[in-house]
Design a protein around this motif. Structure first.
Motif, PDB file in Angstrom:
ATOM      1  N   HIS A  44       0.823  -1.215   0.000  1.00  0.00           N
ATOM      2  CA  HIS A  44       0.000   0.000   0.000  1.00  0.00           C
ATOM      3  C   HIS A  44       0.854   1.261   0.000  1.00  0.00           C
ATOM      4  CE1 HIS A  44      -3.304  -2.584   1.904  1.00  0.00           C
ATOM      5  NE2 HIS A  44      -3.602  -2.390   0.645  1.00  0.00           N
ATOM      6  N   ALA A  86     -11.189  -1.855  -4.633  1.00  0.00           N
ATOM      7  CA  ALA A  86     -10.747  -1.334  -3.334  1.00  0.00           C
ATOM      8  C   ALA A  86      -9.475  -0.501  -3.462  1.00  0.00           C
ATOM      9  CB  ALA A  86     -10.526  -2.490  -2.359  1.00  0.00           C
ATOM     10  N   LYS A  87      -8.515  -0.965  -4.248  1.00  0.00           N
ATOM     11  CA  LYS A  87      -7.253  -0.222  -4.381  1.00  0.00           C
ATOM     12  C   LYS A  87      -7.432   1.018  -5.247  1.00  0.00           C
ATOM     13  CE  LYS A  87      -5.670  -3.331  -1.815  1.00  0.00           C
ATOM     14  NZ  LYS A  87      -5.909  -3.198  -0.402  1.00  0.00           N
ATOM     15  N   LEU A  90      -8.696   3.443  -2.811  1.00  0.00           N
ATOM     16  CA  LEU A  90      -7.593   3.866  -1.943  1.00  0.00           C
ATOM     17  C   LEU A  90      -6.796   4.993  -2.599  1.00  0.00           C
ATOM     18  CD1 LEU A  90      -5.564   3.622   0.431  1.00  0.00           C
ATOM     19  CD2 LEU A  90      -4.526   1.702  -0.802  1.00  0.00           C
ATOM     20  N   CYS A 123      -5.917   4.972   4.026  1.00  0.00           N
ATOM     21  CA  CYS A 123      -5.889   3.638   4.633  1.00  0.00           C
ATOM     22  C   CYS A 123      -7.155   3.360   5.435  1.00  0.00           C
ATOM     23  CB  CYS A 123      -4.631   3.465   5.483  1.00  0.00           C
ATOM     24  SG  CYS A 123      -3.157   3.216   4.460  1.00  0.00           S
ATOM     25  N   ASN A 126      -9.702   2.413   3.020  1.00  0.00           N
ATOM     26  CA  ASN A 126      -9.444   1.048   2.579  1.00  0.00           C
ATOM     27  C   ASN A 126      -9.886   0.017   3.620  1.00  0.00           C
ATOM     28  OD1 ASN A 126      -8.248  -0.754   0.541  1.00  0.00           O
ATOM     29  ND2 ASN A 126      -6.804  -1.228   2.178  1.00  0.00           N
ATOM     30  N   GLU A 130     -12.756  -2.018   1.656  1.00  0.00           N
ATOM     31  CA  GLU A 130     -12.326  -3.309   1.105  1.00  0.00           C
ATOM     32  C   GLU A 130     -13.091  -4.487   1.706  1.00  0.00           C
ATOM     33  OE1 GLU A 130      -8.464  -5.807  -0.355  1.00  0.00           O
ATOM     34  OE2 GLU A 130      -8.195  -3.762   0.355  1.00  0.00           O
ATOM     35  N   MET A 160      -5.932  -5.386   6.597  1.00  0.00           N
ATOM     36  CA  MET A 160      -5.736  -4.042   6.044  1.00  0.00           C
ATOM     37  C   MET A 160      -5.332  -3.049   7.129  1.00  0.00           C
ATOM     38  SD  MET A 160      -6.047  -4.366   2.839  1.00  0.00           S
ATOM     39  CE  MET A 160      -5.454  -6.031   3.028  1.00  0.00           C
TER      40      MET A 160
END
Length: 189
Positions: A44, A86-87, A90, A123, A126, A130, A160
């Motif tokens: 990440h 999800a990313k 982010l 974060c 996320n 996520e 995460m």
């Protein structure tokens, strides 16, 4: 103009590759019960760094492509679609806070504070999104029972959250390392 796009694309590819390598070769798998393992990794950090340096579009695509490809090649094929979304979120969240809310490009003296806030916020997004994305995907697309999807979502949230700590620290450290040397030469955002 053309060189700028090539430089951005090259850096985005490099960050995606670094996220991929961190997940593929530098992850720690921890048994979480129920036959599941949590994955702790620093991939990440490179999504955060990409969003901070390159902005929303490239930052979001860096994480989405790098870690989705890592999922596919590591044998987690059914995890790739939720990972992509999800990313992507982010990267968007970090870039939004850093560049739209705080205008990182114009903040020399408060850059470290802005970078830290944006990375932590991304974060947190996320850690929340996520598991929800993974739960929905497992229940509504894969047709798994709610209990299994719920356990998987809890597992994901813990992984995460734990992965976020070293990733934020590394991203802030790397941003500070390149801030005065490389970033002054290029104005990406």
């Amino acid at each position: 103009m053309r060189n700028d796009n090539i430089t951005r694309l090259t850096l985005a590819g490099m960050f995606a590759a670094l996220a991929f390598v961190c997940f593929t070769y530098l992850r720690i798998e921890i048994p979480m019960g129920g036959g599941m393992t949590g994955k702790i990794y620093i991939g990440h950090a490179f999504i955060l760094l990409s969003a901070l340096i390159l902005g929303a579009k490239y930052g979001a695509l860096t994480g989405a492509i790098g870690l989705s490809l890592a999922d596919i090649l590591a044998g987690y094929t059914t995890s790739a679609p939720p990972t992509f979304l999800a990313k992507f979120l982010l990267g968007l969240a970090v870039a939004f806070i850093a560049h739209k809310v705080f205008n990182l490009a114009a903040a020399d003296d408060k850059a470290t504070k802005i970078v830290t806030i944006a990375a932590v916020f991304g974060c947190l997004v996320n850690v929340i999104t996520e598991p929800l994305i993974r739960y929905g995907f497992k229940v509504f697309v894969l047709g798994l029972p709610h209990q299994i999807a719920y356990l998987s979502a809890i597992n994901c949230a813990v992984s995460m959250a734990v992965s976020a700590v070293p990733s934020v620290i590394l991203a802030v450290f790397l941003y500070k390392a390149v801030q005065h040397s490389i970033l002054k030469s290029y104005k990406f955002v």
